[in-house]
Scaffold this motif. Sequence first.
Motif, short mmCIF file in Angstrom:
data_model
loop_
_atom_site.label_atom_id
_atom_site.label_comp_id
_atom_site.label_asym_id
_atom_site.label_seq_id
_atom_site.Cartn_x
_atom_site.Cartn_y
_atom_site.Cartn_z
N ARG A 48 0.85 -1.18 0.00
CA ARG A 48 0.00 0.00 0.00
C ARG A 48 0.90 1.24 0.00
O ARG A 48 1.74 1.40 0.88
N GLY A 49 0.73 2.10 -1.02
CA GLY A 49 1.55 3.31 -1.13
C GLY A 49 0.73 4.55 -0.85
O GLY A 49 -0.41 4.47 -0.38
N ALA A 50 1.31 5.69 -1.18
CA ALA A 50 0.62 6.96 -0.95
C ALA A 50 -0.53 7.12 -1.93
O ALA A 50 -0.60 6.44 -2.96
N ASP A 51 -1.44 8.02 -1.61
CA ASP A 51 -2.50 8.45 -2.51
C ASP A 51 -3.43 7.30 -2.92
O ASP A 51 -3.86 7.23 -4.08
N ASN A 52 -3.65 6.40 -1.97
CA ASN A 52 -4.63 5.33 -2.19
C ASN A 52 -4.29 4.39 -3.36
O ASN A 52 -5.12 4.13 -4.24
N LYS A 53 -3.05 3.90 -3.33
CA LYS A 53 -2.59 3.02 -4.42
C LYS A 53 -1.97 1.74 -3.87
O LYS A 53 -1.38 1.75 -2.78
N LEU A 54 -2.07 0.70 -4.68
CA LEU A 54 -1.22 -0.48 -4.49
C LEU A 54 -0.01 -0.26 -5.38
O LEU A 54 -0.16 0.11 -6.56
N ILE A 55 1.18 -0.50 -4.83
CA ILE A 55 2.39 -0.17 -5.59
C ILE A 55 3.40 -1.31 -5.58
O ILE A 55 3.39 -2.16 -4.69
N CYS A 56 4.28 -1.31 -6.59
CA CYS A 56 5.48 -2.13 -6.54
C CYS A 56 6.54 -1.45 -7.41
O CYS A 56 6.23 -0.54 -8.19
#
Length: 137
Positions: free
Chosen positions: A109-117
């Motif tokens: 879970r990253g910033a600004d309501n995102k799933l990230i990799c």
Amino acid sequence: MDFLKKIEHIGIAVNDLEKAEKTYTALFGQGPYKREDVASENVSTSFFKNGPNKIELLAATSEDSAIYKYLQKNRPGIHHIAFAVDNIHAEMARLSEEGFIILNEKPKRGADNKLICFLHPKSTEGVLIELCQDIKE
Ligand code: CMX
């Protein structure tokens, strides 16, 4: 299905978030639309809109942060380019199959309501690439 659909944002590593916010507020003529601490990444972020584009300022909140390590070796500047994807799991599988080095086993879970990799810059001609998928709640 689209793969990497568009640039979602560009991340800029900074030493002093408040000072950098003043600079980018002067540049764009308006302040950040969002500030967010991301505990999982040990960063404080500040997001600016510029037309359809987004700029993320990133400052380290601890010595464990990738941004802290980056700024030990580099000047402040462009740290990563993030691309929007519809299905992060499918893209991670596709890009891994293509030989890219995926830095996360699972999306975070990253910033600004995102799933990230992230993809290792060694596998992308020296550019740290982030994939991000909107979290729909
Ligand atoms: N862009 C381009 N190259 C980079 C880089 C960056 N942002 N960060 C590190 N590198 C390069 C280093 O210069 C080094 O190159 P050389 O081997 O030629 O010296 C190489 O990558 C180092 O690789 P490493 O030893 O495997 O790893 P590091 O400990 O330096 O970590 C990285 C680099 C990319 C693996 C790590 O920063 C990481 O996992 N990043 C993903 C997470 C992240 O960046 N989080 C912060 C942003 C969070 C957010 O957006 O919310």
